[in-house]
Design a protein around this motif. Structure first.
Motif, short mmCIF file in Angstrom:
data_model
loop_
_atom_site.label_atom_id
_atom_site.label_comp_id
_atom_site.label_asym_id
_atom_site.label_seq_id
_atom_site.Cartn_x
_atom_site.Cartn_y
_atom_site.Cartn_z
N PRO A 153 34.34 -54.84 99.28
CA PRO A 153 35.28 -55.82 99.82
C PRO A 153 36.69 -55.24 99.92
O PRO A 153 37.11 -54.46 99.05
N MET A 154 37.42 -55.63 100.97
CA MET A 154 38.79 -55.16 101.18
C MET A 154 39.76 -56.32 101.02
O MET A 154 39.62 -57.34 101.69
N TRP A 155 40.74 -56.15 100.16
CA TRP A 155 41.75 -57.17 99.93
C TRP A 155 43.10 -56.62 100.36
O TRP A 155 43.50 -55.54 99.97
N THR A 156 43.84 -57.35 101.19
CA THR A 156 45.15 -56.96 101.74
C THR A 156 45.15 -55.54 102.33
O THR A 156 45.88 -54.68 101.85
N PRO A 157 44.36 -55.28 103.35
CA PRO A 157 44.35 -53.93 103.96
C PRO A 157 45.70 -53.61 104.62
O PRO A 157 46.33 -54.48 105.21
N ARG A 158 46.10 -52.34 104.51
CA ARG A 158 47.34 -51.85 105.13
C ARG A 158 47.02 -50.56 105.87
O ARG A 158 46.50 -49.61 105.28
N LEU A 159 47.36 -50.50 107.15
CA LEU A 159 47.09 -49.32 107.96
C LEU A 159 48.22 -48.30 107.79
O LEU A 159 49.40 -48.66 107.81
N SER A 160 47.86 -47.03 107.62
CA SER A 160 48.86 -45.99 107.50
C SER A 160 49.64 -45.84 108.81
O SER A 160 49.11 -46.15 109.88
N PRO A 161 50.89 -45.38 108.76
CA PRO A 161 51.68 -45.26 110.00
C PRO A 161 51.06 -44.36 111.05
O PRO A 161 51.32 -44.55 112.24
#
Length: 327
Positions: free
Chosen positions: A65-73
């Protein structure tokens, strides 16, 4: 005769340039993808769609499960929280589903959360909970999850909601104590934290790609209901967006005119419905991209037209439109 030919050439070149700008602008808009997930806490499926809400497709099935995903720049990696029992891990997975791993080789505390990439993609700030002192601290690691160091160690209270300034050198955050305003600190283990100098109880600031505008989450008076505000580059001259335009997890789109996020509303039966929506910050017009009541925005990506692999989230679409708007 030569003068007439010269005038015709000028008009032709001008017309061709306008057509090129229009074509590139729409091509870039067509390439922009909005990524979203179902609202379930243990969800591992990442979906995507076009900016107009069309062409919805399942993009990635994470092994956990993924919680609060953030994509790298650079658009290559996803940073997210894994929420197992008693311990929270910061994880990284490539956008194509490969390279799944723990971020921190030597975490400072058992619970490490709220990771945020720096705009230049070189660093990650995160919260680390110290069970002995029963407080949350802030740490910075490099993009590989190594060389962690504590920041704002001079403050004794809980520190949370870290976010980067556009220069990738300063970090803003919230202090958990009555009457506290937003603070900031240089990304340096020896730097002293400072309080931001404005009368506003904010807990998050996001800058537009051209760095001229901000969206600020917070409240005018302490303890009041939070809202979403449009501000200038210094997060001043704040104007509150109307309730319908308040989006969770809001991010600027590359045109510097719209934000995208999650629009939530409580139904008469108490059920909270959530959909991905785009808001024009000038007109506050809201356009929903999903209508199932169970979708939350996570990030956007336009890799085919990225100008730099790491740095500002600017594109040819954003550069062209920002040249004609918000001067």
């Amino acid at each position: 005769m030569k003068r007439k030919i010269g005038i015709y050439c000028k008009y032709f070149c001008f017309g061709w340039l306008c057509l090129l700008i229009f074509s590139v602008s729409h091509m870039a808009q067509a390439k922009l993808k909005i990524y979203y997930m179902p609202t379930g806490k243990w969800e591992r499926n990442l979906w995507r769609m076009d900016i107009d809400g069309s062409n919805k497709e399942l993009f990635l099935q994470s092994p956990v499960p993924m919680w609060t995903p953030r994509l790298s720049p650079d658009g290559q990696q996803i940073l997210f929280m894994l929420l197992p029992w008693r311990k929270v891990e910061l994880m990284v997975i490539n956008l194509d589903g490969s390279g799944f791993r723990k971020l921190l080789a030597d975490p400072p505390h058992p619970l490490n959360t709220a990771g945020e990439w720096s705009p230049d993609g070189k660093w990650i700030v995160y919260e680390a909970f110290d069970p002995a002192a029963f407080k949350a601290e802030l740490y910075v690691a490099d993009a590989q999850g190594l060389n962690s160091f504590q920041i704002a160690a001079d403050l004794e209270k809980d520190l949370f909601n870290p976010f980067w300034f556009p220069d990738s050198k300063r970090i803003g955050f919230t202090v958990r104590k009555p009457g506290a305003k937003l603070h900031w600190v240089d990304a340096d283990p020896n730097a002293k934290a400072k309080e931001m100098n404005h009368q506003f109880f904010a807990d998050l600031i996001r800058w537009s790609p051209n760095e001229k505008w901000t969206i600020v989450r917070g409240s005018i008076k302490e303890g009041r209901m939070e809202g979403l505000f449009l501000g200038d580059a210094l997060a001043g001259n704040l104007v509150r967006l109307n309730d319908e335009a308040i989006l969770g997890g809001a991010q600027w789109l590359p045109d510097n005119e719209h934000i995208v996020g999650t629009s939530s509303s409580e139904q008469p039966d108490g059920v909270v419905e959530a959909d991905v929506a785009v808001v024009n910050v000038d007109t506050q017009e809201v356009r929903r991209l999903t209508d199932d009541g169970q979708s939350k925005f996570v990030f956007w990506h336009d890799d085919p037209l990225a100008v730099e692999p790491a740095g500002k989230l600017s594109t040819s679409w954003g550069a062209i439109k920002s040249a004609h708007h918000r001067r």
